[in-house]
Design an enzyme around this catalytic site. Sequence first.
Site, mmCIF file in Angstrom:
data_model
loop_
_atom_site.group_PDB
_atom_site.id
_atom_site.type_symbol
_atom_site.label_atom_id
_atom_site.label_comp_id
_atom_site.label_asym_id
_atom_site.label_seq_id
_atom_site.Cartn_x
_atom_site.Cartn_y
_atom_site.Cartn_z
ATOM 1 N N GLY A 1 -16.355 14.328 9.005
ATOM 2 C CA GLY A 1 -15.733 14.888 10.201
ATOM 3 C C GLY A 1 -16.680 15.474 11.228
ATOM 4 N N TRP B 1 -18.476 13.965 13.560
ATOM 5 C CA TRP B 1 -18.242 13.388 14.889
ATOM 6 C C TRP B 1 -16.958 13.951 15.485
ATOM 7 C CZ3 TRP B 1 -19.774 7.713 16.289
ATOM 8 C CH2 TRP B 1 -21.157 7.574 16.169
ATOM 9 N N ASP C 1 -10.278 7.568 7.871
ATOM 10 C CA ASP C 1 -11.293 7.234 6.869
ATOM 11 C C ASP C 1 -10.619 6.919 5.543
ATOM 12 O OD1 ASP C 1 -14.590 7.774 6.809
ATOM 13 O OD2 ASP C 1 -13.653 7.684 4.831
ATOM 14 N N ASP D 1 -7.536 2.706 5.343
ATOM 15 C CA ASP D 1 -8.478 1.683 5.816
ATOM 16 C C ASP D 1 -8.097 1.285 7.242
ATOM 17 O OD1 ASP D 1 -9.954 -0.601 6.328
ATOM 18 O OD2 ASP D 1 -9.530 -1.540 4.391
ATOM 19 N N ASP E 1 -18.586 5.249 13.195
ATOM 20 C CA ASP E 1 -19.846 5.515 12.495
ATOM 21 C C ASP E 1 -19.749 5.027 11.050
ATOM 22 O OD1 ASP E 1 -22.479 6.589 12.664
ATOM 23 O OD2 ASP E 1 -21.857 8.362 11.549
ATOM 24 N N LYS F 1 -21.773 2.086 15.191
ATOM 25 C CA LYS F 1 -23.028 2.022 14.438
ATOM 26 C C LYS F 1 -23.182 0.646 13.814
ATOM 27 C CE LYS F 1 -23.383 4.065 10.359
ATOM 28 N NZ LYS F 1 -23.489 5.204 9.434
#
Length: 199
Positions: A49, A51, A67, A83, A106, A146
């Site tokens: 958490g 970000w 997540d 998911d 990320d 990312k």
Amino acid sequence: SQWSRDPIYRSAKGEGYRSRAAYKLLEINSKFEIFRPTDTVVDLGAAPGSWLQVVRSLTEGTIVGVDLNPIPPLEGVVTITGDFTNPLVQSEIRKIVDLVSVVICDASPKISGKKCYDQARTIDLNEQALAFAKSILKQGGNFVVKTFQGELFNDFLKEVREHFYSVRVYHAQATRKGSTETYIIAKNYIHKRDEASTD
């Protein structure tokens, strides 16, 4: 431990961030101005958490974090355990937000140590994040993801460039030395319906 010797990790803990990754997003936003004060944001692969903590400090808009692992509660943030590639989870996100200003990701798959395999799985996750971003971003929205340098990187970068006016590749200073981790910063989403209407 390796973490306790990491000055960035120690600094993150000292400032109340849940991980050192917070500094990467602060750095990215300082350089590229991703967030505006009223932006609605979805964070994919958001646990633990950090970000979300950064985003909460930058915008008063609705923030959703998703997540596979539970995200510890954070004031002013809606969290979903699941998911993000699952249509049911995506439907749950859309019940909270319709169109959003920014999608950030990320996330990375569990690393096996086999470089080519790991990179292929990373790019697949990136593709899924891009597909979701395209389905929910407003015209002119921003996308940060990312990824890792490798043989599939340029093809993915080319695909991102087809959907945003400005696309940059950025290696954050807060990234550990020797890592091939990099970020694609995509700004000003081109909504295909809007593009077609200008023909």
